[in-house]
Design a protein around this motif. Structure first.
Motif, PDB file in Angstrom:
ATOM      1  N   SER A 217      10.201  22.689 -23.612  1.00 23.27           N
ATOM      2  CA  SER A 217       9.533  23.881 -24.148  1.00 23.27           C
ATOM      3  C   SER A 217      10.446  25.108 -24.075  1.00 23.27           C
ATOM      4  CB  SER A 217       8.230  24.149 -23.397  1.00 23.27           C
ATOM      5  OG  SER A 217       8.467  24.383 -22.023  1.00 23.27           O
ATOM      6  N   GLN A 218      11.251  25.201 -23.030  1.00 23.60           N
ATOM      7  CA  GLN A 218      12.184  26.331 -22.905  1.00 23.60           C
ATOM      8  C   GLN A 218      13.272  26.258 -23.965  1.00 23.60           C
ATOM      9  OE1 GLN A 218      13.331  25.751 -18.817  1.00 23.60           O
ATOM     10  NE2 GLN A 218      11.625  26.979 -18.017  1.00 23.60           N
ATOM     11  N   ARG A 219      13.714  25.042 -24.288  1.00 27.70           N
ATOM     12  CA  ARG A 219      14.710  24.876 -25.360  1.00 27.70           C
ATOM     13  C   ARG A 219      14.140  25.316 -26.703  1.00 27.70           C
ATOM     14  NH1 ARG A 219      15.343  19.786 -23.078  1.00 27.70           N
ATOM     15  NH2 ARG A 219      14.794  18.624 -24.962  1.00 27.70           N
ATOM     16  N   LYS A 220      12.885  24.985 -26.945  1.00 28.08           N
ATOM     17  CA  LYS A 220      12.257  25.391 -28.201  1.00 28.08           C
ATOM     18  C   LYS A 220      12.198  26.912 -28.309  1.00 28.08           C
ATOM     19  CE  LYS A 220       8.631  23.314 -29.770  1.00 28.08           C
ATOM     20  NZ  LYS A 220       7.260  22.740 -29.863  1.00 28.08           N
ATOM     21  N   THR A 221      11.883  27.578 -27.197  1.00 26.78           N
ATOM     22  CA  THR A 221      11.841  29.039 -27.193  1.00 26.78           C
ATOM     23  C   THR A 221      13.225  29.622 -27.463  1.00 26.78           C
ATOM     24  OG1 THR A 221      10.001  29.048 -25.617  1.00 26.78           O
ATOM     25  CG2 THR A 221      11.284  31.076 -25.813  1.00 26.78           C
ATOM     26  N   LEU A 222      14.228  29.077 -26.783  1.00 22.92           N
ATOM     27  CA  LEU A 222      15.591  29.579 -26.969  1.00 22.92           C
ATOM     28  C   LEU A 222      16.058  29.364 -28.406  1.00 22.92           C
ATOM     29  CD1 LEU A 222      18.182  30.779 -25.801  1.00 22.92           C
ATOM     30  CD2 LEU A 222      18.849  28.472 -25.085  1.00 22.92           C
ATOM     31  N   ARG A 223      15.795  28.192 -28.945  1.00 18.03           N
ATOM     32  CA  ARG A 223      16.215  27.923 -30.323  1.00 18.03           C
ATOM     33  C   ARG A 223      15.503  28.855 -31.306  1.00 18.03           C
ATOM     34  NH1 ARG A 223      18.117  22.494 -33.204  1.00 18.03           N
ATOM     35  NH2 ARG A 223      18.053  23.211 -35.355  1.00 18.03           N
ATOM     36  N   GLU A 224      14.241  29.148 -31.042  1.00 17.77           N
ATOM     37  CA  GLU A 224      13.512  30.075 -31.903  1.00 17.77           C
ATOM     38  C   GLU A 224      14.201  31.442 -31.930  1.00 17.77           C
ATOM     39  OE1 GLU A 224       9.050  32.126 -32.150  1.00 17.77           O
ATOM     40  OE2 GLU A 224       9.364  30.310 -30.945  1.00 17.77           O
ATOM     41  N   GLY A 225      14.677  31.887 -30.762  1.00 20.15           N
ATOM     42  CA  GLY A 225      15.409  33.157 -30.706  1.00 20.15           C
ATOM     43  C   GLY A 225      16.719  33.094 -31.457  1.00 20.15           C
TER      44      GLY A 225
ATOM     45  N   ALA B 128      14.881  42.669 -28.264  1.00 19.45           N
ATOM     46  CA  ALA B 128      15.227  41.252 -28.170  1.00 19.45           C
ATOM     47  C   ALA B 128      14.481  40.439 -29.226  1.00 19.45           C
ATOM     48  CB  ALA B 128      14.898  40.725 -26.781  1.00 19.45           C
ATOM     49  N   PHE B 129      15.129  39.408 -29.731  1.00 23.36           N
ATOM     50  CA  PHE B 129      14.468  38.502 -30.675  1.00 23.36           C
ATOM     51  C   PHE B 129      13.377  37.707 -29.974  1.00 23.36           C
ATOM     52  CE2 PHE B 129      18.662  38.912 -32.815  1.00 23.36           C
ATOM     53  CZ  PHE B 129      18.216  39.384 -34.038  1.00 23.36           C
ATOM     54  N   ILE B 130      13.646  37.343 -28.707  1.00 20.86           N
ATOM     55  CA  ILE B 130      12.681  36.538 -27.962  1.00 20.86           C
ATOM     56  C   ILE B 130      13.010  36.618 -26.477  1.00 20.86           C
ATOM     57  CG2 ILE B 130      13.843  34.274 -27.793  1.00 20.86           C
ATOM     58  CD1 ILE B 130      11.168  33.107 -28.984  1.00 20.86           C
ATOM     59  N   ASN B 131      12.009  36.384 -25.659  1.00 22.99           N
ATOM     60  CA  ASN B 131      12.178  36.304 -24.209  1.00 22.99           C
ATOM     61  C   ASN B 131      11.681  34.945 -23.737  1.00 22.99           C
ATOM     62  OD1 ASN B 131      12.814  39.310 -23.281  1.00 22.99           O
ATOM     63  ND2 ASN B 131      11.209  39.421 -24.842  1.00 22.99           N
ATOM     64  N   GLY B 132      12.321  34.408 -22.711  1.00 22.40           N
ATOM     65  CA  GLY B 132      11.906  33.107 -22.213  1.00 22.40           C
ATOM     66  C   GLY B 132      12.276  32.903 -20.764  1.00 22.40           C
ATOM     67  N   GLU B 133      11.977  31.709 -20.274  1.00 16.94           N
ATOM     68  CA  GLU B 133      12.261  31.358 -18.889  1.00 16.94           C
ATOM     69  C   GLU B 133      13.221  30.183 -18.834  1.00 16.94           C
ATOM     70  OE1 GLU B 133       8.469  30.587 -17.146  1.00 16.94           O
ATOM     71  OE2 GLU B 133       7.955  32.722 -16.970  1.00 16.94           O
ATOM     72  N   CYS B 134      13.958  30.091 -17.734  1.00 19.61           N
ATOM     73  CA  CYS B 134      14.916  29.011 -17.551  1.00 19.61           C
ATOM     74  C   CYS B 134      15.183  28.831 -16.064  1.00 19.61           C
ATOM     75  CB  CYS B 134      16.223  29.298 -18.295  1.00 19.61           C
ATOM     76  SG  CYS B 134      17.098  30.762 -17.671  1.00 19.61           S
ATOM     77  N   SER B 135      15.923  27.809 -15.726  1.00 25.33           N
ATOM     78  CA  SER B 135      16.436  27.636 -14.371  1.00 25.33           C
ATOM     79  C   SER B 135      17.943  27.814 -14.425  1.00 25.33           C
ATOM     80  CB  SER B 135      16.073  26.257 -13.821  1.00 25.33           C
ATOM     81  OG  SER B 135      14.681  26.128 -13.679  1.00 25.33           O
ATOM     82  N   PHE B 136      18.508  28.280 -13.317  1.00 21.99           N
ATOM     83  CA  PHE B 136      19.932  28.601 -13.304  1.00 21.99           C
ATOM     84  C   PHE B 136      20.501  28.213 -11.936  1.00 21.99           C
ATOM     85  CE2 PHE B 136      23.660  31.407 -13.066  1.00 21.99           C
ATOM     86  CZ  PHE B 136      24.190  31.282 -14.340  1.00 21.99           C
ATOM     87  N   ALA B 137      21.686  27.608 -11.939  1.00 26.12           N
ATOM     88  CA  ALA B 137      22.372  27.243 -10.702  1.00 26.12           C
ATOM     89  C   ALA B 137      23.793  27.784 -10.746  1.00 26.12           C
ATOM     90  CB  ALA B 137      22.380  25.728 -10.525  1.00 26.12           C
TER      91      ALA B 137
END
Length: 215
Positions: free
Chosen positions: A93-101, A124-133
């Motif tokens: 779902s996060q990938r779909k949000t990022l691709r939409e942006g 911003a075109f879009i805002n979303g959530e992710c995990s980061f390391a």
């Protein structure tokens, strides 16, 4: 004799039909859950490219190593910055949000509707959530954070900007992830789309499922 032979052939056909049905069912299992593709090890996708900007405002290549994690249907994107080795992790779902942006940026670019203005949360075109390391030699600390997709003019060219917020590590509230800015040209986005395309991933998963369950 003929009756015995007929029974044997019928039994064999029934067995083959049963095996085929089982295999087909297994092939379709991974399609029922967007967060699970199968009990398989992570596999590497085609690499991609972005750009990073130094303190002097100069862009330089940032190679992206991409992996699919079937057990969670997560894409992991490994890349280096000046001080750390990082990994951006995105669920389906996060990938779909990022691709939409990204697609919103491409549409605005094609329509020549990218006025010169500073990137911000408001435009911003879009805002979303992710995990980061992140970590010095490799990702050792992880966090859940937010991203946004903007654009920024660099050398008079409107690059797509993926901005990843800083956030505290899950295991150490005093350890903050680096603010991360990743720049993409339209052509780089197209290559990224190709590398992470759902059909490409699904085709590879189907091959693994077939190897695992075909009798």
């Amino acid at each position: 004799m003929k009756k015995t032979l007929f029974i044997a052939i019928a039994a064999a056909c029934l067995l083959l039909t049963s095996c085929a049905s089982t295999s087909n069912a297994k092939l379709e299992d991974h399609e029922s859950d967007e967060n699970y593709l199968g009990d398989f090890a992570p596999f590497q996708l085609d690499s991609a490219m972005s750009l990073k900007k130094n303190m002097a405002g100069v862009l330089s290549p940032c190679e992206l190593e991409l992996f699919c994690v079937p057990r969670t249907n997560t894409i992991e994107c490994y890349f280096n910055t000046t001080m750390s080795r990082n990994c951006l992790m995105l669920s389906y779902s996060q990938r779909k949000t990022l691709r939409e942006g990204f697609e919103a940026y491409l549409a605005a670019y094609e329509a020549k509707q990218l006025p010169k203005e500073s990137p911000s949360k408001k435009n911003a075109f879009i805002n979303g959530e992710c995990s980061f390391a992140w970590g010095l030699l490799g990702p050792t600390s992880t966090t859940d954070t937010k991203f946004r997709v903007n654009y920024e003019y660099v050398n008079d060219l409107p690059y797509c900007l993926l901005y990843i917020d800083s956030s505290t590590a899950k295991n150490d509230s005093s350890n903050w992830s680096p603010v991360t800015k990743m720049y993409f040209s339209p052509s780089q986005l197209e290559l990224l789309f190709d590398a992470t395309d759902d059909e490409v991933i699904s085709e590879y998963i189907n091959q693994l499922v077939s190897q695992a369950y075909t009798f």
